[in-house]
Design a protein around this motif. Structure first.
Motif, PDB file in Angstrom:
ATOM      1  N   UNK A  95      -4.323   0.847   4.723  1.00 46.39           N
ATOM      2  CA  UNK A  95      -4.542   2.316   4.906  1.00 46.39           C
ATOM      3  C   UNK A  95      -3.315   3.249   5.657  1.00 46.39           C
ATOM      4  N   UNK A  96      -2.778   2.455   6.571  1.00 54.68           N
ATOM      5  CA  UNK A  96      -1.704   3.010   7.388  1.00 54.68           C
ATOM      6  C   UNK A  96      -0.563   3.486   6.621  1.00 54.68           C
ATOM      7  N   UNK A  97      -0.177   2.503   5.573  1.00 51.03           N
ATOM      8  CA  UNK A  97       1.089   2.705   4.834  1.00 51.03           C
ATOM      9  C   UNK A  97       0.825   3.009   3.271  1.00 51.03           C
ATOM     10  N   UNK A  98       0.035   2.193   2.538  1.00 56.45           N
ATOM     11  CA  UNK A  98      -0.086   2.351   1.088  1.00 56.45           C
ATOM     12  C   UNK A  98      -0.750   3.600   0.940  1.00 56.45           C
ATOM     13  N   UNK A  99      -2.063   3.910   1.357  1.00 61.61           N
ATOM     14  CA  UNK A  99      -3.001   4.826   1.075  1.00 61.61           C
ATOM     15  C   UNK A  99      -2.525   6.008   1.548  1.00 61.61           C
ATOM     16  N   UNK A 100      -2.141   6.064   3.029  1.00 64.44           N
ATOM     17  CA  UNK A 100      -1.717   7.472   3.424  1.00 64.44           C
ATOM     18  C   UNK A 100      -0.487   7.801   3.434  1.00 64.44           C
ATOM     19  N   UNK A 101       0.576   6.695   3.110  1.00 63.59           N
ATOM     20  CA  UNK A 101       1.913   7.566   2.755  1.00 63.59           C
ATOM     21  C   UNK A 101       2.630   7.124   1.600  1.00 63.59           C
ATOM     22  N   UNK A 102       2.559   5.821   1.146  1.00 65.73           N
ATOM     23  CA  UNK A 102       3.222   5.456   0.090  1.00 65.73           C
ATOM     24  C   UNK A 102       2.411   6.184  -1.201  1.00 65.73           C
ATOM     25  N   UNK A 103       1.084   6.526  -0.985  1.00 66.83           N
ATOM     26  CA  UNK A 103       0.418   7.056  -2.328  1.00 66.83           C
ATOM     27  C   UNK A 103       1.038   8.594  -2.619  1.00 66.83           C
ATOM     28  N   UNK A 104       1.796   8.959  -1.424  1.00 67.47           N
ATOM     29  CA  UNK A 104       2.264  10.453  -1.746  1.00 67.47           C
ATOM     30  C   UNK A 104       3.382  10.463  -2.812  1.00 67.47           C
ATOM     31  N   UNK A 105       4.073   9.281  -2.951  1.00 72.40           N
ATOM     32  CA  UNK A 105       5.397   9.295  -3.810  1.00 72.40           C
ATOM     33  C   UNK A 105       5.014   8.207  -5.089  1.00 72.40           C
ATOM     34  N   UNK A 106       3.822   7.479  -4.988  1.00 71.50           N
ATOM     35  CA  UNK A 106       3.461   6.566  -6.104  1.00 71.50           C
ATOM     36  C   UNK A 106       2.152   6.636  -6.258  1.00 71.50           C
ATOM     37  N   UNK A 107       1.590   7.025  -7.315  1.00 71.25           N
ATOM     38  CA  UNK A 107       0.305   7.333  -7.764  1.00 71.25           C
ATOM     39  C   UNK A 107      -0.351   5.707  -7.679  1.00 71.25           C
ATOM     40  N   UNK A 108       0.284   4.892  -7.934  1.00 76.70           N
ATOM     41  CA  UNK A 108      -0.227   3.279  -7.914  1.00 76.70           C
ATOM     42  C   UNK A 108      -0.564   2.725  -6.532  1.00 76.70           C
ATOM     43  N   UNK A 109      -0.023   3.423  -5.728  1.00 78.08           N
ATOM     44  CA  UNK A 109      -0.361   2.902  -4.327  1.00 78.08           C
ATOM     45  C   UNK A 109      -1.805   3.097  -3.806  1.00 78.08           C
ATOM     46  N   UNK A 110      -2.824   3.671  -4.477  1.00 78.02           N
ATOM     47  CA  UNK A 110      -4.077   3.805  -3.970  1.00 78.02           C
ATOM     48  C   UNK A 110      -4.588   2.352  -4.538  1.00 78.02           C
ATOM     49  N   UNK A 111      -4.296   1.906  -5.966  1.00 77.27           N
ATOM     50  CA  UNK A 111      -4.657   0.533  -6.232  1.00 77.27           C
ATOM     51  C   UNK A 111      -4.044  -0.274  -5.467  1.00 77.27           C
ATOM     52  N   UNK A 112      -2.924  -0.410  -5.055  1.00 77.22           N
ATOM     53  CA  UNK A 112      -2.555  -1.245  -4.227  1.00 77.22           C
ATOM     54  C   UNK A 112      -3.163  -1.511  -2.990  1.00 77.22           C
ATOM     55  N   UNK A 113      -3.435  -0.434  -2.271  1.00 75.02           N
ATOM     56  CA  UNK A 113      -4.160  -0.191  -1.095  1.00 75.02           C
ATOM     57  C   UNK A 113      -5.568  -1.095  -1.235  1.00 75.02           C
TER      58      UNK A 113
END
Length: 233
Positions: A73-91
Motif C-alpha cells: 500500500x504505502x509504496x507500490x500502490x500509492x507511489x510506484x503506481x504513479x510511474x509504473x502501471x504494473x505496480x498495482x499488480x505488484x501490490x
C-alpha cells in the motif's frame, strides 16, 4: 520505423532512473520517522531465530506480513503506481504474500526456526543493515536509500532470510520473494544501475541453499518432528 532489434531494454522503461530514485527520496521524507521502527522490526527478525521461543515463528511471520502489506500500500500502490502501471499488480502480489504468511506462519504455526539458523540470519542482517548502504555506494544520495519494511527489495531479501532460518523449507512462501528478486533486478539492470546484481545474487543464493536443504534435510527434519521436538518458533 526502426526494426525491433535496434531497441535497447532501456527504450521500454516507463521512467527514467532519476525519476525512480527521486520517488524513493520523496517516499522516505513522507514516511519519516517510520525508518526507526522499520529498523527495529528488522532487528527483531534477526533476533527471533536465536531466542528459540515457542512463538518466534508466528511473531516473525506476523512482522513480515505487516511489512509486505505496508510495502503493497504505502509504496507500490500509492507511489510506484504513479510511474509504473504494473505496480498495482505488484501490490496485489505483495498482499497475497502477506496473506500466505498469516495463513501458514501465524495461524498455521508452520514456520518454525531450526537449530542452525545462521545462514538465514545473515540474509536478514544483510537486508536490514547492508543492502541499504549499497545504493549510496553505487551513486544514489542517502535520502534515496531503500530500507527493510518500507521498500520492496530489502523486504524480499529479509523474507528469504527468515525462510532459510526455518526448520523446513516452505516453498509456498519462497515464490513471491524470489520472483521479486528477478523483477527488481531486471528493473535496475534496465536502468543500468551498478547495484543491479544484488537482488538476483541474493535470490539465486537463497534458492541454492533452499534446494540443498530440501535434498539433504528431509529425513533429518522428519526425524526431529517424529520425536516431538518442541516448537522452535
Amino acid at each position: 520505423m526502426s526494426e525491433w532489434w535496434t531497441y535497447a531494454l532501456s527504450d521500454f522503461l516507463l521512467f527514467s532512473p532519476r525519476t525512480y530514485y527521486r520517488l524513493f527520496e520523496l517516499y522516505n521524507a513522507a514516511v519519516w520517522p517510520g525508518q526507526v521502527p522499520a529498523l527495529a522490526l528488522g532487528g527483531a527478525l534477526a533476533a527471533l531465530p536465536v531466542l528459540r521461543v515457542s512463538w518466534g515463528g508466528r511473531m516473525a511471520a506476523a512482522i513480515l506480513a505487516v511489512c509486505w502489506l505496508w510495502v503493497a500500500w504505502g509504496y507500490l500502490y500509492t507511489r510506484y503506481a504513479t510511474i509504473n502501471w504494473a505496480a498495482e499488480y505488484m501490490a496485489m502480489a505483495f498482499v497475497g504474500q502477506a496473506l500466505l504468511l498469516v495463513a501458514i506462519g501465524v495461524l498455521g504455526g508452520r514456520l518454525r526456526f531450526g537449530q542452525r539458523p545462521w545462514v538465514g540470519i545473515a540474509f536478514v542482517l544483510f537486508a536490514v543493515a547492508v543492502q541499504p548502504l549499497i545504493g549510496p555506494l553505487a551513486g544514489r544520495t542517502w535520502a534515496q536509500v531503500e530500507l527493510f519494511a518500507l521498500a520492496p527489495d530489502p523486504t524480499a531479501v529479509a523474507t528469504l532470510g527468515v525462510l532459510l532460518a526455518a526448520q523446513r523449507v516452505r516453498w509456498e512462501l519462497f515464490v513471491l520473494p524470489l520472483a521479486w528478486c528477478a523483477v527488481g533486478g531486471a528493473t535496475l539492470w534496465t536502468m543500468e544501475a551498478p547495484d543491479a546484481w544484488v537482488l538476483p545474487a541474493a535470490g539465486g543464493l537463497a534458492l541454492t541453499v533452499a534446494l540443498a536443504r530440501a535434498v539433504t534435510g528431509p529425513r533429518s527434519c522428519a526425524a526431529v518432528e517424529s520425536r516431538g521436538s518442541p516448537d522452535r518458533g
